[in-house]
Design an enzyme around this catalytic site. Structure first.
Site, PDB file in Angstrom:
ATOM      1  CG  ASP A   1      -7.708   2.464   0.417  1.00  0.00           C
ATOM      2  OD1 ASP A   1      -8.858   2.961   0.486  1.00  0.00           O
ATOM      3  OD2 ASP A   1      -7.144   1.933   1.404  1.00  0.00           O
TER       4      ASP A   1
ATOM      5  CB  SER B   1      -0.888  -0.034   1.254  1.00  0.00           C
ATOM      6  OG  SER B   1      -1.572   1.173   1.421  1.00  0.00           O
TER       7      SER B   1
ATOM      8  CG  ASP C   1     -10.592  -0.554   4.789  1.00  0.00           C
ATOM      9  OD1 ASP C   1     -10.938  -0.934   5.912  1.00  0.00           O
ATOM     10  OD2 ASP C   1      -9.455  -0.069   4.579  1.00  0.00           O
TER      11      ASP C   1
ATOM     12  N   GLY D   1      -4.548  -4.199   6.484  1.00  0.00           N
ATOM     13  CA  GLY D   1      -3.607  -3.976   7.581  1.00  0.00           C
ATOM     14  C   GLY D   1      -3.848  -2.633   8.232  1.00  0.00           C
TER      15      GLY D   1
ATOM     16  CE  LYS E   1      -4.650   0.046   0.363  1.00  0.00           C
ATOM     17  NZ  LYS E   1      -5.319  -0.753   1.423  1.00  0.00           N
TER      18      LYS E   1
ATOM     19  CE  LYS F   1      -7.607  -2.072   6.695  1.00  0.00           C
ATOM     20  NZ  LYS F   1      -7.350  -0.635   6.777  1.00  0.00           N
TER      21      LYS F   1
ATOM     22  CD  GLU G   1      -8.773  -0.758   0.463  1.00  0.00           C
ATOM     23  OE1 GLU G   1      -7.874  -1.166  -0.304  1.00  0.00           O
ATOM     24  OE2 GLU G   1      -8.651  -0.725   1.700  1.00  0.00           O
TER      25      GLU G   1
ATOM     26  CE  LYS H   1      -3.922   3.803   2.128  1.00  0.00           C
ATOM     27  NZ  LYS H   1      -5.198   3.398   2.735  1.00  0.00           N
TER      28      LYS H   1
END
Ligand code: OSB
Ligand code: MG
Length: 379
Positions: free
Chosen positions: A189, A136, A239, A291, A162, A263, A214, A164
């Protein structure tokens, strides 16, 4: 077997460098380590790892310390607990506070697994001996430094990247990564940075061949996610929106996503994570392990859960050394050249807890013993 004592330690993980996401910058990483002692002397560890500020979810390390001391500790200490499920039941009168509850449940799974001479993975019904991992990547100041990080992680074998994203750091960044690296497994995400009015961004992201988008919209808006998902070819992955088994059921019923990020702490512990895993499997929705920048203690439970069969997409599970100067377990796990992490088969937690390091980095501590718990009136 009775729980004799619950200690909650606020431990500073010492971040190497800040990590930026749509809602802000993570600069420090205090985490909460729970140490349970049973009346026969057995010890188990768990971790509550919400972010330092209530930006990702309502809990913070401080709320965990408070709720563990005042409510969860007194609910379980001095009580008979034959298996982790019993403690979950004893804590169920407390609403919410899933990260805090998870630390207690996990510490009991640690004790449970060690007492039965089994690995956590075996206790959870895991079927895989290694799990694929992705990385990430936070929001950077410069595109070029992001591209360098993508290159580094791909060369280390990571199975998915991934990114952000946030308004101003989205479509053009995705395109730049596609231009440089081609058809790699790529996801974004948004951590709730958009709303249904952001139509054009989603049209363009939908053409980028992403594995998933995400958490594009608000955490409490399953219905808007269902509206958006119906318009997109790209799967939405939830998420922040899934705080519980009930949220997962609602998301599946509404069609709010086609992939789910589980998670352990957010959903309320391993038992809830396993139930969501099963419900998603029955609905044909693949899941993956997210995570929270946990230490190796929290990651040990994530890793074991990720060995269940429907955790079929790469996990966010980079080793602590990427983010912190040292882990709370030693040795910790590592990412192999093929982008996988081996699932420990040893009994118990699977990693030796570095008690000395925990002691050195502890900032504050609460301690609930049986005589104290008996004196607290929870009625
Ligand atoms: O949204 O998945 C997220 C970290 C902290 C809070 C929220 C998120 C994340 C990550 C990274 O993306 C996870 C990790 O490797 O622990
Ligand atoms: Mg996320």
């Amino acid at each position: 077997m009775k729980i004799a004592r619950l200690e909650a330690l606020l431990v500073d993980l010492r971040m190497k460098k800040p990590f930026r996401v749509s809602f802000g910058q993570l600069r420090a990483r205090p985490t909460v380590i729970v140490r349970l002692t049973m009346d026969d002397g057995r010890v188990g560890y768990g971790e509550a790892a919400p972010l330092p500020e209530p930006s990702y979810c309502a809990e913070t390390p401080d709320t965990c310390m408070h709720v563990l001391e005042r409510y969860l500790g007194p609910s379980v200490v001095g009580r008979d607990v034959a298996e982790p499920r019993d403690a979950v039941r004893l804590m169920s009168w407390v609403r919410g506070h899933h990260f805090a509850k998870t630390a207690v449940e996990c510490a009991l799974w640690h004790i449970h697994a060690a007492a039965r001479d089994r690995s956590l993975s075996a206790c959870f019904g895991g079927t895989r001996t290694s799990i694929p991992v992705g990385e990430s990547l936070g929001i950077h100041d410069q595109l070029e430094s992001l591209l360098e990080e993508v290159e580094l992680r791909l060369s280390q074998g990571f199975r998915r990247i991934k990114l952000k994203v946030a308004p101003g750091w989205d479509v053009q960044v995705v395109r730049a990564v596609r231009r440089r690296f081609g058809e790699i497994a790529l996801t974004v995400d948004a951590n709730s940075a958009y709303d249904l009015e952001s139509g054009e961004v989603f049209v363009q992201l939908d053409d980028a061949g992403l594995q998933m988008i995400e958490q594009p919209l608000a955490d409490d808006d399953l219905s808007d996610h269902a509206i958006l998902q119906a318009k997109l070819r790209t799967p939405i992955c939830l998420d922040e929106s899934v705080h519980s088994v009930a949220d997962a059921k609602a998301a599946l019923a509404l069609g709010s996503c086609r992939v789910m990020n589980i998670k352990t702490g957010r959903v309320g512990g391993p038992l809830a994570a396993m139930e969501i895993h099963d419900r998603c499997r029955d609905a044909g929705v693949p899941v993956w392990m997210g995570g929270m920048f946990e230490s190796g203690i929290g990651r040990a439970f994530n890793l074991a859960l990720a060995s269940l069969p429907n955790f079929s997409l790469p996990a966010d599970m980079s080793p602590a050394e990427f983010y912190f100067d040292g882990d709370l377990v030693d040795p910790s796990f590592r990412v192999e050249a093929d982008g996988t992490i081996r699932v420990p088969q040893a009994p118990g937690l699977g990693f030796p807890v570095d008690e000395e390091r925990i002691r050195r980095q502890t900032q504050s501590k609460v301690d609930v013993t049986a005589d104290m718990a008996a004196r607290i009136d929870l009625s």
